[in-house]
Design a protein around this motif. Structure first.
Motif, PDB file in Angstrom:
ATOM      1  N   VAL A   1      -1.861   9.862   9.122  1.00  0.00           N
ATOM      2  CA  VAL A   1      -1.894   9.551   7.688  1.00  0.00           C
ATOM      3  C   VAL A   1      -0.471   9.609   7.146  1.00  0.00           C
ATOM      4  CG1 VAL A   1      -2.754  10.219   5.414  1.00  0.00           C
ATOM      5  CG2 VAL A   1      -4.224  10.466   7.431  1.00  0.00           C
ATOM      6  N   GLU A   2       0.010   8.481   6.644  1.00  0.00           N
ATOM      7  CA  GLU A   2       1.363   8.413   6.098  1.00  0.00           C
ATOM      8  C   GLU A   2       1.312   7.834   4.689  1.00  0.00           C
ATOM      9  OE1 GLU A   2       4.212   8.002   9.978  1.00  0.00           O
ATOM     10  OE2 GLU A   2       3.451   6.119   9.133  1.00  0.00           O
ATOM     11  N   CYS A   3       1.778   8.621   3.733  1.00  0.00           N
ATOM     12  CA  CYS A   3       1.845   8.191   2.337  1.00  0.00           C
ATOM     13  C   CYS A   3       3.273   8.355   1.846  1.00  0.00           C
ATOM     14  CB  CYS A   3       0.916   9.028   1.454  1.00  0.00           C
ATOM     15  SG  CYS A   3      -0.833   8.877   1.849  1.00  0.00           S
TER      16      CYS A   3
ATOM     17  N   ALA B   1     -17.730  -0.292   8.154  1.00  0.00           N
ATOM     18  CA  ALA B   1     -17.895   0.658   9.259  1.00  0.00           C
ATOM     19  C   ALA B   1     -16.599   0.869  10.039  1.00  0.00           C
ATOM     20  CB  ALA B   1     -19.015   0.187  10.184  1.00  0.00           C
ATOM     21  N   ASP B   2     -15.874  -0.207  10.333  1.00  0.00           N
ATOM     22  CA  ASP B   2     -14.652  -0.072  11.135  1.00  0.00           C
ATOM     23  C   ASP B   2     -13.572   0.687  10.380  1.00  0.00           C
ATOM     24  OD1 ASP B   2     -15.884  -1.469  13.160  1.00  0.00           O
ATOM     25  OD2 ASP B   2     -14.936  -3.385  12.674  1.00  0.00           O
ATOM     26  N   GLU B   3     -13.350   0.324   9.116  1.00  0.00           N
ATOM     27  CA  GLU B   3     -12.347   1.035   8.312  1.00  0.00           C
ATOM     28  C   GLU B   3     -12.693   2.518   8.194  1.00  0.00           C
ATOM     29  OE1 GLU B   3     -13.725  -1.810   7.568  1.00  0.00           O
ATOM     30  OE2 GLU B   3     -12.280  -3.211   6.668  1.00  0.00           O
ATOM     31  N   SER B   4     -13.957   2.795   7.999  1.00  0.00           N
ATOM     32  CA  SER B   4     -14.392   4.189   7.831  1.00  0.00           C
ATOM     33  C   SER B   4     -14.226   4.983   9.121  1.00  0.00           C
ATOM     34  CB  SER B   4     -15.852   4.223   7.372  1.00  0.00           C
ATOM     35  OG  SER B   4     -15.993   3.569   6.124  1.00  0.00           O
ATOM     36  N   ALA B   5     -14.428   4.340  10.262  1.00  0.00           N
ATOM     37  CA  ALA B   5     -14.234   5.023  11.540  1.00  0.00           C
ATOM     38  C   ALA B   5     -12.771   5.389  11.748  1.00  0.00           C
ATOM     39  CB  ALA B   5     -14.732   4.134  12.680  1.00  0.00           C
ATOM     40  N   VAL B   6     -11.864   4.493  11.343  1.00  0.00           N
ATOM     41  CA  VAL B   6     -10.424   4.790  11.441  1.00  0.00           C
ATOM     42  C   VAL B   6     -10.081   5.999  10.576  1.00  0.00           C
ATOM     43  CG1 VAL B   6      -8.102   3.948  10.911  1.00  0.00           C
ATOM     44  CG2 VAL B   6      -9.771   2.436  12.016  1.00  0.00           C
ATOM     45  N   LEU B   7     -10.539   5.987   9.333  1.00  0.00           N
ATOM     46  CA  LEU B   7     -10.261   7.102   8.434  1.00  0.00           C
ATOM     47  C   LEU B   7     -10.859   8.401   8.961  1.00  0.00           C
ATOM     48  CD1 LEU B   7     -10.874   5.500   4.918  1.00  0.00           C
ATOM     49  CD2 LEU B   7      -8.682   6.077   5.964  1.00  0.00           C
ATOM     50  N   ALA B   8     -12.075   8.335   9.471  1.00  0.00           N
ATOM     51  CA  ALA B   8     -12.739   9.545   9.961  1.00  0.00           C
ATOM     52  C   ALA B   8     -11.994  10.129  11.157  1.00  0.00           C
ATOM     53  CB  ALA B   8     -14.190   9.253  10.322  1.00  0.00           C
ATOM     54  N   ARG B   9     -11.536   9.297  12.075  1.00  0.00           N
ATOM     55  CA  ARG B   9     -10.785   9.805  13.227  1.00  0.00           C
ATOM     56  C   ARG B   9      -9.543  10.557  12.774  1.00  0.00           C
ATOM     57  NH1 ARG B   9     -12.681   5.073  15.936  1.00  0.00           N
ATOM     58  NH2 ARG B   9     -11.008   3.782  15.077  1.00  0.00           N
ATOM     59  N   ALA B  10      -8.853  10.007  11.785  1.00  0.00           N
ATOM     60  CA  ALA B  10      -7.633  10.654  11.305  1.00  0.00           C
ATOM     61  C   ALA B  10      -7.933  11.915  10.510  1.00  0.00           C
ATOM     62  CB  ALA B  10      -6.841   9.672  10.442  1.00  0.00           C
ATOM     63  N   LEU B  11      -8.852  11.825   9.562  1.00  0.00           N
ATOM     64  CA  LEU B  11      -9.080  12.923   8.626  1.00  0.00           C
ATOM     65  C   LEU B  11      -9.879  14.073   9.218  1.00  0.00           C
ATOM     66  CD1 LEU B  11      -9.711  10.762   5.448  1.00  0.00           C
ATOM     67  CD2 LEU B  11      -7.701  12.177   5.933  1.00  0.00           C
ATOM     68  N   THR B  12     -10.569  13.845  10.336  1.00  0.00           N
ATOM     69  CA  THR B  12     -11.224  14.961  11.029  1.00  0.00           C
ATOM     70  C   THR B  12     -10.287  15.615  12.031  1.00  0.00           C
ATOM     71  OG1 THR B  12     -12.156  13.480  12.720  1.00  0.00           O
ATOM     72  CG2 THR B  12     -13.539  13.966  10.794  1.00  0.00           C
ATOM     73  N   GLY B  13      -9.088  15.069  12.181  1.00  0.00           N
ATOM     74  CA  GLY B  13      -8.088  15.704  13.030  1.00  0.00           C
ATOM     75  C   GLY B  13      -8.041  15.209  14.454  1.00  0.00           C
ATOM     76  N   ARG B  14      -8.690  14.093  14.738  1.00  0.00           N
ATOM     77  CA  ARG B  14      -8.684  13.578  16.118  1.00  0.00           C
ATOM     78  C   ARG B  14      -7.490  12.676  16.404  1.00  0.00           C
ATOM     79  NH1 ARG B  14     -12.080  10.644  18.705  1.00  0.00           N
ATOM     80  NH2 ARG B  14     -13.263   9.636  17.032  1.00  0.00           N
ATOM     81  N   ALA B  15      -6.631  12.474  15.419  1.00  0.00           N
ATOM     82  CA  ALA B  15      -5.427  11.662  15.606  1.00  0.00           C
ATOM     83  C   ALA B  15      -4.220  12.453  15.124  1.00  0.00           C
ATOM     84  CB  ALA B  15      -5.546  10.346  14.843  1.00  0.00           C
ATOM     85  N   THR B  16      -3.077  12.195  15.720  1.00  0.00           N
ATOM     86  CA  THR B  16      -1.846  12.933  15.434  1.00  0.00           C
ATOM     87  C   THR B  16      -0.929  12.118  14.522  1.00  0.00           C
ATOM     88  OG1 THR B  16      -1.928  14.087  17.555  1.00  0.00           O
ATOM     89  CG2 THR B  16       0.224  13.957  16.460  1.00  0.00           C
ATOM     90  N   GLY B  17      -0.492  12.728  13.421  1.00  0.00           N
ATOM     91  CA  GLY B  17       0.436  12.059  12.512  1.00  0.00           C
ATOM     92  C   GLY B  17      -0.076  10.710  12.048  1.00  0.00           C
TER      93      GLY B  17
ATOM     94  N   ASP C   1      -6.445   4.257  16.178  1.00  0.00           N
ATOM     95  CA  ASP C   1      -7.200   3.215  16.893  1.00  0.00           C
ATOM     96  C   ASP C   1      -7.631   2.129  15.923  1.00  0.00           C
ATOM     97  OD1 ASP C   1      -6.934   4.581  19.290  1.00  0.00           O
ATOM     98  OD2 ASP C   1      -8.795   5.694  19.011  1.00  0.00           O
ATOM     99  N   GLY C   2      -6.737   1.727  15.075  1.00  0.00           N
ATOM    100  CA  GLY C   2      -6.972   0.757  14.014  1.00  0.00           C
ATOM    101  C   GLY C   2      -6.093   1.139  12.849  1.00  0.00           C
ATOM    102  N   GLU C   3      -6.040   0.305  11.838  1.00  0.00           N
ATOM    103  CA  GLU C   3      -5.174   0.571  10.687  1.00  0.00           C
ATOM    104  C   GLU C   3      -5.893   0.268   9.384  1.00  0.00           C
ATOM    105  OE1 GLU C   3      -1.170  -1.473   8.968  1.00  0.00           O
ATOM    106  OE2 GLU C   3      -0.987  -0.576  10.980  1.00  0.00           O
ATOM    107  N   VAL C   4      -5.742   1.182   8.427  1.00  0.00           N
ATOM    108  CA  VAL C   4      -6.321   1.026   7.093  1.00  0.00           C
ATOM    109  C   VAL C   4      -5.239   1.345   6.070  1.00  0.00           C
ATOM    110  CG1 VAL C   4      -8.055   1.867   5.453  1.00  0.00           C
ATOM    111  CG2 VAL C   4      -8.630   1.662   7.876  1.00  0.00           C
ATOM    112  N   THR C   5      -5.132   0.553   5.017  1.00  0.00           N
ATOM    113  CA  THR C   5      -4.187   0.830   3.946  1.00  0.00           C
ATOM    114  C   THR C   5      -4.949   1.105   2.654  1.00  0.00           C
ATOM    115  OG1 THR C   5      -3.976  -1.546   3.495  1.00  0.00           O
ATOM    116  CG2 THR C   5      -2.339  -0.556   4.961  1.00  0.00           C
TER     117      THR C   5
ATOM    118  N   PRO D   1       0.816  -1.212   0.000  1.00  0.00           N
ATOM    119  CA  PRO D   1       0.000   0.000   0.000  1.00  0.00           C
ATOM    120  C   PRO D   1       0.850   1.262   0.000  1.00  0.00           C
ATOM    121  CG  PRO D   1       0.056  -0.994   2.172  1.00  0.00           C
ATOM    122  CD  PRO D   1       0.709  -1.961   1.252  1.00  0.00           C
ATOM    123  N   GLU D   2       0.333   2.300  -0.656  1.00  0.00           N
ATOM    124  CA  GLU D   2       1.053   3.564  -0.715  1.00  0.00           C
ATOM    125  C   GLU D   2       0.757   4.442   0.494  1.00  0.00           C
ATOM    126  OE1 GLU D   2      -1.033   3.509  -4.085  1.00  0.00           O
ATOM    127  OE2 GLU D   2       0.594   3.321  -5.512  1.00  0.00           O
TER     128      GLU D   2
END
Length: 287
Positions: A181-183, A163-179, A47-51, A40-41
């Motif tokens: 998203v890594e590409c 639902a679980d994957e989307s919750a992980v993405l939402a936490r990161a992309l709404t700014g509730r997680a620090t650092g 609180d979970g991992e998505v690639t 994955p790129e």
């Protein structure tokens, strides 16, 4: 990895090159083989991992940005992302069932808009959120039930598996997680200098609305700055920038005491002098 030189190894290398279309570099002095990075790129950890690949990541970030710009809660973002996962795997498709198109597989014949409108990820996301907002008590529903109220799919329970994957993405992309998203972006940048900075600024403006980011000054044509009042706002924009890095010529993003760099793709701690502080997100494109 240490190997002996042998016909078997040579055949294996040739097969890898033929199948993947990549170059394998052999260090003849040490006998080591440097294999190409396969996988994955982009990786999102919150609180979970998505690639995801670059295209999926950029679309997820845009869907989230449109929702936040419209004042939608995080739950709405989760529902929207789960819907796009199921309908298109977060890809902006040209076709689908009957006349379905785009991220959400919306249909021109059902009043969602014209082909060109629906193919615009921002328009498609905006239309989805507008329809979701009309669903009474959607925030208390299961993800799949809320999505189905909008989509009216022949497979009403299919959205829940995302639902679980989307919750992980939402936490990161709404700014509730620090650092979170890594590409990793390698190779020659698609744009450089002022052109890259202008394209990046336009993308942010389209996703987030007018006023973002601040215009780059003439002496800082390869840099963009976004002023923020909270850490969560800073991470929203920082994660959005990284999500769109592959198509924009982005080289670095700094926020707080962390910096993301395109080739290695990771957030690393930087000194106080090198950081951007907590009041602004700084993005630099390749010059």
């Amino acid at each position: 990895m240490r190997v002996r030189k042998s016909p078997v190894v040579a055949v294996a290398i040739a097969a890898l090159v033929g199948v993947l279309g990549v170059v394998v570099v052999v260090n003849t002095f040490s006998g080591s083989i440097k294999l190409p990075k396969i996988g994955p790129e982009c990786t999102v950890r919150a609180d979970g991992e998505v690639t995801l690949d670059y295209v999926q990541m950029a679309n997820a970030a845009t869907i989230t940005a449109v929702g936040l710009r419209k004042g939608m809660p995080e739950r709405a973002v989760v529902i929207a992302l789960a819907t796009a996962f199921q309908e298109s795997k977060l890809e902006n498709l040209d076709d689908g069932d009957r006349d379905s198109i785009g991220l959400f597989q919306q249909r021109p014949s059902q009043g969602w808009g014209t082909f060109d409108q629906i193919k615009d990820p921002r328009y498609a996301a905006d239309k989805f959120y507008s329809s979701l907002k009309k669903v009474k008590n959607y925030q208390k529903m299961r993800v799949t039930d809320a999505a189905q109220k909008v989509q009216r799919s022949a497979y009403p329970n299919a959205y829940e598996k995302w639902a679980d994957e989307s919750a992980v993405l939402a936490r990161a992309l709404t700014g509730r997680a620090t650092g979170a998203v890594e590409c990793s972006v390698s190779g020659s940048p698609v744009l450089r200098g002022a052109a890259a900075a202008a394209a990046l600024a336009e993308g942010m403006r389209l996703d987030w609305g007018k006023g973002l980011p601040e215009s780059a000054t003439a002496t800082e044509a390869a840099r963009l700055t976004v002023k923020v009042s909270t850490a969560s706002a800073g991470w929203r924009y920082a994660h959005w920038l990284v999500s769109h890095a592959s198509a924009t010529g982005l080289e670095r993003v700094r926020f707080g005491n962390l910096e993301w760099h395109a080739p290695d793709g990771r957030w690393q701690a930087v000194s106080a002098d090198g950081g951007a502080g907590t009041g602004r997100v700084v993005a630099e494109v390749f010059s």
